[in-house]
Design a protein around this motif. Structure first.
Motif, PDB file in Angstrom:
ATOM      1  N   VAL A 257     -38.581  -5.735 -38.778  1.00  0.00           N
ATOM      2  CA  VAL A 257     -38.540  -6.797 -37.775  1.00  0.00           C
ATOM      3  C   VAL A 257     -37.755  -7.977 -38.329  1.00  0.00           C
ATOM      4  CG1 VAL A 257     -40.753  -6.120 -36.762  1.00  0.00           C
ATOM      5  CG2 VAL A 257     -40.707  -7.871 -38.548  1.00  0.00           C
ATOM      6  N   VAL A 258     -37.249  -8.794 -37.418  1.00  0.00           N
ATOM      7  CA  VAL A 258     -36.625 -10.067 -37.767  1.00  0.00           C
ATOM      8  C   VAL A 258     -37.304 -11.143 -36.934  1.00  0.00           C
ATOM      9  CG1 VAL A 258     -34.390  -9.086 -38.431  1.00  0.00           C
ATOM     10  CG2 VAL A 258     -34.802  -9.699 -36.034  1.00  0.00           C
ATOM     11  N   ARG A 259     -36.930 -12.378 -37.138  1.00  0.00           N
ATOM     12  CA  ARG A 259     -37.517 -13.458 -36.352  1.00  0.00           C
ATOM     13  C   ARG A 259     -37.030 -13.411 -34.917  1.00  0.00           C
ATOM     14  NH1 ARG A 259     -37.560 -19.498 -38.402  1.00  0.00           N
ATOM     15  NH2 ARG A 259     -38.302 -19.608 -36.252  1.00  0.00           N
ATOM     16  N   LYS A 260     -37.932 -13.757 -33.983  1.00  0.00           N
ATOM     17  CA  LYS A 260     -37.510 -13.931 -32.600  1.00  0.00           C
ATOM     18  C   LYS A 260     -36.464 -15.042 -32.561  1.00  0.00           C
ATOM     19  CE  LYS A 260     -39.690 -11.333 -29.504  1.00  0.00           C
ATOM     20  NZ  LYS A 260     -41.049 -11.594 -29.037  1.00  0.00           N
ATOM     21  N   GLY A 261     -35.475 -14.886 -31.715  1.00  0.00           N
ATOM     22  CA  GLY A 261     -34.407 -15.863 -31.641  1.00  0.00           C
ATOM     23  C   GLY A 261     -33.176 -15.464 -32.426  1.00  0.00           C
ATOM     24  N   THR A 262     -33.261 -14.359 -33.157  1.00  0.00           N
ATOM     25  CA  THR A 262     -32.081 -13.848 -33.855  1.00  0.00           C
ATOM     26  C   THR A 262     -31.016 -13.486 -32.814  1.00  0.00           C
ATOM     27  OG1 THR A 262     -33.392 -12.982 -35.695  1.00  0.00           O
ATOM     28  CG2 THR A 262     -31.218 -12.014 -35.364  1.00  0.00           C
ATOM     29  N   PRO A 263     -29.769 -13.902 -33.015  1.00  0.00           N
ATOM     30  CA  PRO A 263     -28.724 -13.606 -32.027  1.00  0.00           C
ATOM     31  C   PRO A 263     -28.638 -12.119 -31.680  1.00  0.00           C
ATOM     32  CG  PRO A 263     -27.904 -15.166 -33.636  1.00  0.00           C
ATOM     33  CD  PRO A 263     -29.254 -14.718 -34.127  1.00  0.00           C
ATOM     34  N   THR A 264     -28.396 -11.851 -30.419  1.00  0.00           N
ATOM     35  CA  THR A 264     -28.380 -10.468 -29.928  1.00  0.00           C
ATOM     36  C   THR A 264     -27.371  -9.597 -30.657  1.00  0.00           C
ATOM     37  OG1 THR A 264     -29.039 -11.254 -27.736  1.00  0.00           O
ATOM     38  CG2 THR A 264     -28.137  -9.038 -27.866  1.00  0.00           C
ATOM     39  N   ASP A 265     -26.173 -10.150 -30.930  1.00  0.00           N
ATOM     40  CA  ASP A 265     -25.164  -9.331 -31.584  1.00  0.00           C
ATOM     41  C   ASP A 265     -25.523  -9.043 -33.039  1.00  0.00           C
ATOM     42  OD1 ASP A 265     -24.773 -11.997 -32.182  1.00  0.00           O
ATOM     43  OD2 ASP A 265     -22.591 -11.898 -32.224  1.00  0.00           O
ATOM     44  N   VAL A 266     -26.243  -9.965 -33.671  1.00  0.00           N
ATOM     45  CA  VAL A 266     -26.717  -9.733 -35.038  1.00  0.00           C
ATOM     46  C   VAL A 266     -27.788  -8.645 -35.028  1.00  0.00           C
ATOM     47  CG1 VAL A 266     -27.988 -10.737 -36.980  1.00  0.00           C
ATOM     48  CG2 VAL A 266     -26.146 -12.026 -35.886  1.00  0.00           C
ATOM     49  N   LEU A 267     -28.699  -8.732 -34.062  1.00  0.00           N
ATOM     50  CA  LEU A 267     -29.738  -7.710 -33.920  1.00  0.00           C
ATOM     51  C   LEU A 267     -29.112  -6.333 -33.721  1.00  0.00           C
ATOM     52  CD1 LEU A 267     -32.757  -6.955 -33.539  1.00  0.00           C
ATOM     53  CD2 LEU A 267     -32.465  -7.476 -31.108  1.00  0.00           C
ATOM     54  N   GLU A 268     -28.104  -6.256 -32.871  1.00  0.00           N
ATOM     55  CA  GLU A 268     -27.438  -4.977 -32.616  1.00  0.00           C
ATOM     56  C   GLU A 268     -26.721  -4.467 -33.861  1.00  0.00           C
ATOM     57  OE1 GLU A 268     -26.161  -1.563 -30.630  1.00  0.00           O
ATOM     58  OE2 GLU A 268     -27.781  -2.992 -30.249  1.00  0.00           O
ATOM     59  N   ARG A 269     -26.094  -5.372 -34.612  1.00  0.00           N
ATOM     60  CA  ARG A 269     -25.407  -4.978 -35.851  1.00  0.00           C
ATOM     61  C   ARG A 269     -26.400  -4.391 -36.845  1.00  0.00           C
ATOM     62  NH1 ARG A 269     -22.552  -3.179 -39.486  1.00  0.00           N
ATOM     63  NH2 ARG A 269     -21.297  -4.393 -40.941  1.00  0.00           N
ATOM     64  N   LEU A 270     -27.550  -5.040 -36.994  1.00  0.00           N
ATOM     65  CA  LEU A 270     -28.579  -4.538 -37.900  1.00  0.00           C
ATOM     66  C   LEU A 270     -29.116  -3.198 -37.419  1.00  0.00           C
ATOM     67  CD1 LEU A 270     -30.585  -7.828 -38.617  1.00  0.00           C
ATOM     68  CD2 LEU A 270     -29.153  -6.577 -40.246  1.00  0.00           C
ATOM     69  N   HIS A 271     -29.364  -3.105 -36.118  1.00  0.00           N
ATOM     70  CA  HIS A 271     -29.932  -1.879 -35.562  1.00  0.00           C
ATOM     71  C   HIS A 271     -29.003  -0.693 -35.786  1.00  0.00           C
ATOM     72  CE1 HIS A 271     -31.030   0.853 -32.066  1.00  0.00           C
ATOM     73  NE2 HIS A 271     -32.144   0.791 -32.778  1.00  0.00           N
ATOM     74  N   GLN A 272     -27.731  -0.871 -35.489  1.00  0.00           N
ATOM     75  CA  GLN A 272     -26.781   0.230 -35.650  1.00  0.00           C
ATOM     76  C   GLN A 272     -26.643   0.642 -37.118  1.00  0.00           C
ATOM     77  OE1 GLN A 272     -25.415   2.123 -33.280  1.00  0.00           O
ATOM     78  NE2 GLN A 272     -26.638   0.912 -31.834  1.00  0.00           N
ATOM     79  N   ALA A 273     -26.633  -0.345 -38.020  1.00  0.00           N
ATOM     80  CA  ALA A 273     -26.528  -0.031 -39.451  1.00  0.00           C
ATOM     81  C   ALA A 273     -27.756   0.733 -39.930  1.00  0.00           C
ATOM     82  CB  ALA A 273     -26.354  -1.319 -40.253  1.00  0.00           C
TER      83      ALA A 273
END
Length: 325
Positions: A257-273
């Motif tokens: 998990v990451v903090r709520k409010g993390t930018p969507t594109d950053v979340l997607e980058r982490l998820h794909q990696a």
């Protein structure tokens, strides 16, 4: 003309602001990341976190540093995430204990997993196994249950701490077998396991990856696995159902998990990696040989599981009357 100039300035401002926002996240990550592990070094959780961090770092092109922050059933390390920016550079490996159990266990937890954290993906799960010291006079579950019924409250079991899944596995075992055991909590799984190995405490539930080497070396005896199926690593160890304890299971999930409010594109980058890591046979196979069941999910699937298990764990804790101020 004045109107056109105003429109031009407004358009230029919007472009600049958008470019600035993209600059903040478009080159993510541009420095090292931190993966908080809210449990001690040396346990099963650590055994997964370190190879995962290394593989994730290769996918992201930046180092991922594991930070062990143990204590309060993982609550200390989990709460620490709230002191870091919501920028994706600090992640947390959460577990069923830290995310689904702690909210109902602690009156003043310091974080709300559903409100404060954004799930990225599930990473793995592990079955709990009932193990006893090699000198203990129990060859199977029936012998252990018979001994516990003869002297209620006399037979003790260790765990990684109050409210930990190892502890709750013991509580569910007592409910399923009609026994009363003495719980001995430790500050983490490794010291609890060490005392079982030394014979100071006769038994415990522990994660499959943590106990397989000890069982194969003859230092521990595994009497049953709390899963719906046997493990290929310990094929002679029966399931709880096969051992006569009904459908009692204890399989513990984990995820990032990451903090709520993390930018969507950053979340997607982490998820794909992370998906690339978790689906890579070169990453999966060594861990599966240790007893980890490697998983992956969408953030939405992880969120749904978290909400479901938060409710079920709240019901269990209420049933056994457990609350920590």
């Amino acid at each position: 003309m004045h109107r056109i100039q105003i429109l031009a300035v407004s358009l230029l401002t919007a472009i600049l602001l958008n470019s600035a926002a993209q600059a903040k996240t478009g080159n993510f990550p541009d420095h090292a990341l931190t993966l908080i592990l809210p449990f001690p070094a040396g346990g099963a959780a650590d055994g997964f976190a370190r190879p995962f961090a290394q593989a994730l770092g290769k996918q992201l092109g930046q180092a991922v540093v594991v930070e062990n922050l143990a204590g309060a059933n993982g609550g200390i390390g989990s709460a620490a995430l709230l002191n870091r920016p919501a920028d994706g550079y600090t992640m947390l490996i959460g577990s069923q204990s830290t995310l689904a159990i702690n909210p109902s266990l602690y009156a003043n937890l310091g974080y709300d997993p559903i409100a404060d954290f954004q799930p990225v993906t599930l990473t793995h799960q592990m079955a709990n196994v009932l193990v006893v010291n090699k000198q203990a006079p129990f060859e199977n579950v029936k012998q252990l249950v018979d001994a516990a019924r003869k002297k209620p409250g006399d037979l003790s079991y260790a765990s990684a701490g109050n409210g930990n899944t190892m502890h709750l596995a013991g509580e569910e075992f007592q409910i399923a077998t009609g026994t009363r055991l003495l719980h001995v909590p430790y500050k983490g799984g490794p010291p609890a396991l060490n005392d079982v190995l030394a014979g100071r405490v006769p038994m415990m539930f522990n994660n499959l990856p943590a106990i397989v080497p000890m069982v194969k070396a003859g230092r521990l005896r595994a009497v049953a696995i709390a899963d719906s199926k046997r493990s290929g690593l310990l094929p002679d160890v029966p399931t709880m159902k096969e051992a006569g304890v009904g459908d009692f299971t204890s399989v513990v999930w984990n995820g990032v998990v990451v903090r709520k409010g993390t930018p969507t594109d950053v979340l997607e980058r982490l998820h794909q990696a992370m998906l690339k890591v978790l689906k890579d046979p070169a990453f999966r196979q060594p861990l599966e040989k240790q007893g980890f069941e490697v998983l992956s999910s969408t953030p939405e699937e992880f969120s749904a599981l978290l909400e479901k298990d938060t409710a079920s764990m709240a019901a269990l804790l209420k049933k056994i009357g457990m609350k920590i101020d």
